[in-house]
Design a protein around this motif. Structure first.
Motif, PDB file in Angstrom:
ATOM      1  N   ARG A  31       0.791  -1.232   0.000  1.00  0.00           N
ATOM      2  CA  ARG A  31       0.000   0.000   0.000  1.00  0.00           C
ATOM      3  C   ARG A  31       0.821   1.279   0.000  1.00  0.00           C
ATOM      4  N   GLU A  32       2.100   1.196   0.280  1.00  0.00           N
ATOM      5  CA  GLU A  32       2.947   2.388   0.259  1.00  0.00           C
ATOM      6  C   GLU A  32       3.784   2.405  -1.009  1.00  0.00           C
ATOM      7  N   GLN A  33       4.261   3.586  -1.350  1.00  0.00           N
ATOM      8  CA  GLN A  33       5.103   3.732  -2.538  1.00  0.00           C
ATOM      9  C   GLN A  33       6.369   4.464  -2.136  1.00  0.00           C
ATOM     10  N   PHE A  34       7.365   3.690  -1.733  1.00  0.00           N
ATOM     11  CA  PHE A  34       8.637   4.301  -1.383  1.00  0.00           C
ATOM     12  C   PHE A  34       9.480   4.412  -2.648  1.00  0.00           C
ATOM     13  N   ALA A  35       9.609   5.620  -3.137  1.00  0.00           N
ATOM     14  CA  ALA A  35      10.404   5.920  -4.328  1.00  0.00           C
ATOM     15  C   ALA A  35      10.984   7.305  -4.134  1.00  0.00           C
ATOM     16  N   LEU A  36      12.145   7.510  -4.677  1.00  0.00           N
ATOM     17  CA  LEU A  36      12.779   8.832  -4.614  1.00  0.00           C
ATOM     18  C   LEU A  36      12.794   9.437  -6.006  1.00  0.00           C
ATOM     19  N   PRO A  37      12.319  10.645  -6.190  1.00  0.00           N
ATOM     20  CA  PRO A  37      11.772  11.477  -5.125  1.00  0.00           C
ATOM     21  C   PRO A  37      10.451  10.900  -4.621  1.00  0.00           C
ATOM     22  N   LEU A  38      10.156  11.230  -3.376  1.00  0.00           N
ATOM     23  CA  LEU A  38       8.949  10.752  -2.722  1.00  0.00           C
ATOM     24  C   LEU A  38       7.714  11.320  -3.423  1.00  0.00           C
ATOM     25  N   PRO A  39       6.689  10.502  -3.648  1.00  0.00           N
ATOM     26  CA  PRO A  39       5.454  11.032  -4.234  1.00  0.00           C
ATOM     27  C   PRO A  39       4.913  12.205  -3.410  1.00  0.00           C
ATOM     28  N   GLU A  40       4.441  13.217  -4.065  1.00  0.00           N
ATOM     29  CA  GLU A  40       3.992  14.450  -3.414  1.00  0.00           C
ATOM     30  C   GLU A  40       2.853  14.215  -2.428  1.00  0.00           C
ATOM     31  N   VAL A  41       2.065  13.152  -2.610  1.00  0.00           N
ATOM     32  CA  VAL A  41       0.947  12.889  -1.698  1.00  0.00           C
ATOM     33  C   VAL A  41       1.419  12.736  -0.261  1.00  0.00           C
ATOM     34  N   TYR A  42       2.628  12.223  -0.053  1.00  0.00           N
ATOM     35  CA  TYR A  42       3.149  12.087   1.306  1.00  0.00           C
ATOM     36  C   TYR A  42       3.444  13.453   1.924  1.00  0.00           C
ATOM     37  N   ARG A  43       3.974  14.370   1.122  1.00  0.00           N
ATOM     38  CA  ARG A  43       4.248  15.724   1.636  1.00  0.00           C
ATOM     39  C   ARG A  43       2.928  16.442   1.958  1.00  0.00           C
ATOM     40  N   GLU A  44       1.939  16.259   1.111  1.00  0.00           N
ATOM     41  CA  GLU A  44       0.634  16.879   1.358  1.00  0.00           C
ATOM     42  C   GLU A  44       0.020  16.335   2.653  1.00  0.00           C
ATOM     43  N   ALA A  45       0.109  15.036   2.844  1.00  0.00           N
ATOM     44  CA  ALA A  45      -0.424  14.428   4.063  1.00  0.00           C
ATOM     45  C   ALA A  45       0.339  14.921   5.288  1.00  0.00           C
ATOM     46  N   PHE A  46       1.661  14.980   5.172  1.00  0.00           N
ATOM     47  CA  PHE A  46       2.463  15.463   6.296  1.00  0.00           C
ATOM     48  C   PHE A  46       2.043  16.882   6.683  1.00  0.00           C
ATOM     49  N   ARG A  47       1.886  17.733   5.699  1.00  0.00           N
ATOM     50  CA  ARG A  47       1.523  19.128   5.988  1.00  0.00           C
ATOM     51  C   ARG A  47       0.158  19.231   6.658  1.00  0.00           C
ATOM     52  N   ALA A  48      -0.777  18.389   6.253  1.00  0.00           N
ATOM     53  CA  ALA A  48      -2.104  18.384   6.886  1.00  0.00           C
ATOM     54  C   ALA A  48      -2.010  17.912   8.338  1.00  0.00           C
ATOM     55  N   ILE A  49      -1.247  16.862   8.569  1.00  0.00           N
ATOM     56  CA  ILE A  49      -1.055  16.349   9.930  1.00  0.00           C
ATOM     57  C   ILE A  49      -0.371  17.405  10.787  1.00  0.00           C
ATOM     58  N   ASP A  50       0.679  17.985  10.247  1.00  0.00           N
ATOM     59  CA  ASP A  50       1.471  18.971  10.983  1.00  0.00           C
ATOM     60  C   ASP A  50       0.652  20.209  11.348  1.00  0.00           C
ATOM     61  N   ALA A  51      -0.302  20.581  10.514  1.00  0.00           N
ATOM     62  CA  ALA A  51      -1.119  21.778  10.749  1.00  0.00           C
ATOM     63  C   ALA A  51      -2.264  21.525  11.726  1.00  0.00           C
ATOM     64  N   ASP A  52      -2.560  20.275  12.021  1.00  0.00           N
ATOM     65  CA  ASP A  52      -3.703  19.914  12.856  1.00  0.00           C
ATOM     66  C   ASP A  52      -3.262  19.747  14.310  1.00  0.00           C
ATOM     67  N   PRO A  53      -3.748  20.572  15.224  1.00  0.00           N
ATOM     68  CA  PRO A  53      -3.324  20.463  16.622  1.00  0.00           C
ATOM     69  C   PRO A  53      -3.769  19.169  17.311  1.00  0.00           C
ATOM     70  N   ASN A  54      -4.662  18.417  16.686  1.00  0.00           N
ATOM     71  CA  ASN A  54      -5.110  17.153  17.261  1.00  0.00           C
ATOM     72  C   ASN A  54      -4.461  15.939  16.616  1.00  0.00           C
ATOM     73  N   ASN A  55      -3.389  16.188  15.866  1.00  0.00           N
ATOM     74  CA  ASN A  55      -2.612  15.107  15.277  1.00  0.00           C
ATOM     75  C   ASN A  55      -1.147  15.335  15.596  1.00  0.00           C
ATOM     76  N   GLU A  56      -0.467  14.259  15.944  1.00  0.00           N
ATOM     77  CA  GLU A  56       0.968  14.332  16.192  1.00  0.00           C
ATOM     78  C   GLU A  56       1.641  13.168  15.479  1.00  0.00           C
ATOM     79  N   LEU A  57       2.620  13.482  14.668  1.00  0.00           N
ATOM     80  CA  LEU A  57       3.450  12.482  14.023  1.00  0.00           C
ATOM     81  C   LEU A  57       4.781  12.504  14.765  1.00  0.00           C
ATOM     82  N   VAL A  58       5.104  11.395  15.409  1.00  0.00           N
ATOM     83  CA  VAL A  58       6.237  11.335  16.319  1.00  0.00           C
ATOM     84  C   VAL A  58       7.240  10.317  15.802  1.00  0.00           C
ATOM     85  N   VAL A  59       8.512  10.694  15.854  1.00  0.00           N
ATOM     86  CA  VAL A  59       9.571   9.758  15.489  1.00  0.00           C
ATOM     87  C   VAL A  59      10.393   9.410  16.722  1.00  0.00           C
ATOM     88  N   ALA A  60      10.924   8.198  16.709  1.00  0.00           N
ATOM     89  CA  ALA A  60      11.856   7.731  17.728  1.00  0.00           C
ATOM     90  C   ALA A  60      13.236   7.733  17.090  1.00  0.00           C
TER      91      ALA A  60
END
Length: 154
Positions: A31-60
């Motif tokens: 279901r994922e598409q890991f390719a470089l350059p990364l498909p733009e849909v991932y950047r769009e999703a990241f920006r939506a998550i990042d802008a939403d105060p009720n969503n947190e994307l956390v890395v270890a």
């Protein structure tokens, strides 16, 4: 590599590594598409998550290396007297560190974060075919109390 796991908010610069981890398993590869350059849909999703105060994307991280990721969504409900819930999704650890406790630390961090946000419940789903993941979550105290249902729209 440092021994201590550090958690932080994901940045857009982490996206390639995050998608690489999401795609690095049997189900993720379908279901994922890991390719470089990364498909733009991932950047769009990241920006939506990042802008939403009720969503947190956390890395270890171990040192500078991103070795785990999870998304936590905080949702208010009318049920449970207007209580808030935390939903954990997209939990992955790097194949290079699986079995070393990073996943446990990720979930424990999410539980603490949910408590900090005043949630009365933390929930997650995992595919029924992920028997190891089911046992992992049960060891951490999660219970299969409900039958989940989904409908694929696209």
């Amino acid at each position: 590599m440092a021994n201590e796991v550090v958690f932080r908010s994901a940045t857009e610069q982490d996206l390639e590594r995050i998608v690489e981890m999401l795609a690095d398993d049997k189900l993720g590869a379908t279901r994922e598409q890991f390719a470089l350059p990364l498909p733009e849909v991932y950047r769009e999703a990241f920006r939506a998550i990042d802008a939403d105060p009720n969503n947190e994307l956390v890395v270890a991280c171990l040192g500078e290396e991103v070795v785990g990721v999870q998304q936590i969504t905080f949702t208010p409900y009318l049920t449970h007297q207007g209580g808030w819930r935390a939903t954990v999704e997209g939990v992955r650890t790097s194949s290079t560190v699986r079995g070393k406790g990073i996943g446990t630390e990720l979930i424990n961090w999410a539980i603490q974060r949910a408590e900090q946000r005043g949630c009365h419940l933390i929930q997650l789903t995992t595919d029924k075919t992920r028997e190891d993941a089911i046992r992992f979550y049960e060891r951490l105290g999660f219970q299969a109390t409900h039958e989940g249902m989904k409908m694929k729209l696209k």
